[in-house]
Design a protein around this motif. Structure first.
Motif, PDB file in Angstrom:
ATOM      1  N   LYS A 186       0.843  -1.194   0.000  1.00 31.54           N
ATOM      2  CA  LYS A 186       0.000   0.000   0.000  1.00 31.54           C
ATOM      3  C   LYS A 186       0.881   1.247   0.000  1.00 31.54           C
ATOM      4  O   LYS A 186       1.688   1.429  -0.899  1.00 31.54           O
ATOM      5  CB  LYS A 186      -0.985  -0.039   1.167  1.00 31.54           C
ATOM      6  CG  LYS A 186      -1.969  -1.199   1.086  1.00 31.54           C
ATOM      7  CD  LYS A 186      -2.951  -1.203   2.222  1.00 31.54           C
ATOM      8  CE  LYS A 186      -3.913  -2.373   2.110  1.00 31.54           C
ATOM      9  NZ  LYS A 186      -4.886  -2.421   3.234  1.00 31.54           N
ATOM     10  N   GLU A 187       0.786   2.104   1.017  1.00 32.36           N
ATOM     11  CA  GLU A 187       1.595   3.328   1.021  1.00 32.36           C
ATOM     12  C   GLU A 187       2.977   3.102   1.630  1.00 32.36           C
ATOM     13  O   GLU A 187       3.784   4.043   1.713  1.00 32.36           O
ATOM     14  CB  GLU A 187       0.875   4.454   1.790  1.00 32.36           C
ATOM     15  CG  GLU A 187       0.883   4.323   3.298  1.00 32.36           C
ATOM     16  CD  GLU A 187      -0.190   3.381   3.833  1.00 32.36           C
ATOM     17  OE1 GLU A 187      -0.339   3.301   5.068  1.00 32.36           O
ATOM     18  OE2 GLU A 187      -0.875   2.750   3.008  1.00 32.36           O
ATOM     19  N   ASN A 237       7.268   5.324   4.791  1.00 35.92           N
ATOM     20  CA  ASN A 237       5.980   5.808   4.297  1.00 35.92           C
ATOM     21  C   ASN A 237       6.252   6.605   3.024  1.00 35.92           C
ATOM     22  O   ASN A 237       6.926   7.635   3.056  1.00 35.92           O
ATOM     23  CB  ASN A 237       5.287   6.675   5.343  1.00 35.92           C
ATOM     24  CG  ASN A 237       3.887   7.074   4.924  1.00 35.92           C
ATOM     25  OD1 ASN A 237       3.681   7.672   3.881  1.00 35.92           O
ATOM     26  ND2 ASN A 237       2.906   6.749   5.762  1.00 35.92           N
ATOM     27  N   SER A 238       5.729   6.145   1.895  1.00 38.07           N
ATOM     28  CA  SER A 238       6.021   6.795   0.619  1.00 38.07           C
ATOM     29  C   SER A 238       5.336   8.148   0.480  1.00 38.07           C
ATOM     30  O   SER A 238       5.756   8.979  -0.334  1.00 38.07           O
ATOM     31  CB  SER A 238       5.604   5.889  -0.547  1.00 38.07           C
ATOM     32  OG  SER A 238       4.200   5.651  -0.514  1.00 38.07           O
ATOM     33  N   ALA A 239       4.295   8.400   1.266  1.00 49.18           N
ATOM     34  CA  ALA A 239       3.595   9.685   1.209  1.00 49.18           C
ATOM     35  C   ALA A 239       4.323  10.746   2.027  1.00 49.18           C
ATOM     36  O   ALA A 239       4.586  11.852   1.554  1.00 49.18           O
ATOM     37  CB  ALA A 239       2.160   9.530   1.692  1.00 49.18           C
TER      38      ALA A 239
END
Length: 332
Positions: A165-166, A181-183
């Motif tokens: 997911k993220e 966390n890619s965000a």
């Protein structure tokens, strides 16, 4: 020096310094010959965990041979449904469209790459000095980087970053999982798989039913609600919903639960396993001298078959198949 070259060079030194009289696995009973199911258009020249390259440049994935060619001098890193990821001789990251079109994308990094993966606009790269980075596919801008301890020596089997997911899971060259966390571009957690000094990179990772299983040559980790870790000298590992099976340097096949509780063990003296797969109610272990051991999941009963292969073949595990040289055998 490339990581794979370094690992092979050190491995050669260790072999030369050891005993010259090598014991090999010799089964007491061989049920018959495991017949070749088919042939490839050329022999295997490179292998990665998700794909392989043939001598003629064509791509081999878990689903079979594809009409996609990669330049001979490139190193295959990974293959997704959308992109084939490779490293150029200039140490640039090159993305080839998986549909076979000519719209390749090049990241001019001029740095040696250990592993890489891509999801949507995010490109995750692990460099050979163990530095982790995220780039934008569209802009090619650096979005995130994180340093780590540089490895002394690694196994040539290097696990690629994994998207959940993220989250981006970097599987490092010093035996850790670094979760980003890619965000927010922040490191959320770092988990140690094992802490050996040499050949301690993560070589395997899989997620089933929210249970993460990761291994190095020295240990296996299961991470879900709780964290479990066990030490084994691992050659191969296979994870299915009902268990984990691994082969060891001692010639053992070991069965564990998904949370690493011990279930059973069977030893095959002097066996050197080069591939492992779970299909239906059997575990299939390919042995270097040219034998297939088909054993029940509880390790109580097995048959041994002859396989026509050389002990120096490059092995690629496909969907219910073992590929080697210019052919494959089915195990479904």
């Amino acid at each position: 020096m490339k990581l794979s070259t370094l690992a092979l060079s050190l491995g050669a030194i260790l072999l030369l310094s050891g005993c010259s009289h090598k014991e090999v696995y010799k089964p007491e009973n061989v049920k018959g010959e495991w017949r070749t199911a088919g042939h490839l258009s050329s022999s295997i020249s490179q292998t990665a965990d998700s794909a392989a390259l043939l001598d003629n440049g064509r791509l081999l994935t878990a689903k079979g041979e594809k009409n996609i060619k990669i330049p001979e001098e490139y190193r295959l890193i990974n293959a997704t449904d959308t992109w084939i990821i490779a490293e150029s001789p200039e140490n640039n990251l090159v993305l080839f469209p998986a549909d076979g079109s000519d719209a390749k994308v090049t990241f001019e990094l001029k740095r040696q790459i250990a592993a890489a993966n891509i999801q949507d606009d995010t490109v995750a790269i692990l460099f050979t000095n163990n530095e982790m980075a995220l780039y934008s596919l569209e802009s090619k801008k650096l979005l995130f980087k994180e340093s780590a301890n540089a490895p002394i020596a690694v196994d040539s089997r290097i696990a690629n970053p994994y998207f959940l997911k993220e989250l981006v899971l970097f599987l490092t060259l010093d035996g850790k999982i670094v979760i980003v966390n890619s965000a927010t571009k922040q490191v959320l957690r770092s988990v140690v798989v094992s802490s050996e000094e040499y050949f301690n990179n993560v070589t395997y990772m899989n997620v089933i039913d929210n249970n993460l299983v990761v291994s190095t040559n020295n240990a296996v980790l299961a991470l879900s609600q709780k964290e479990a870790r066990e030490k084994y000298e691992i050659r191969n590992i296979a994870y299915a919903s009902d268990g984990i099976w691994l082969t060891t340097k001692q010639g053992e096949i070991i069965a564990l639960t998904p949370t690493l509780q011990f279930k059973a063990k069977k030893k095959f003296p002097f066996a050197h396993f080069v591939g492992l797969s779970v299909q239906n109610d059997r575990v299939y272990a390919l042995e270097q001298e040219g034998y297939m051991i088909a054993i029940t999941k509880n390790l109580l009963a097995y048959d041994v078959y002859d396989v026509d292969m050389d002990n120096d073949n490059k092995i690629f595990l496909g969907d219910g198949r073992f590929y080697f040289d210019d052919r494959y055998i089915d195990i479904k």
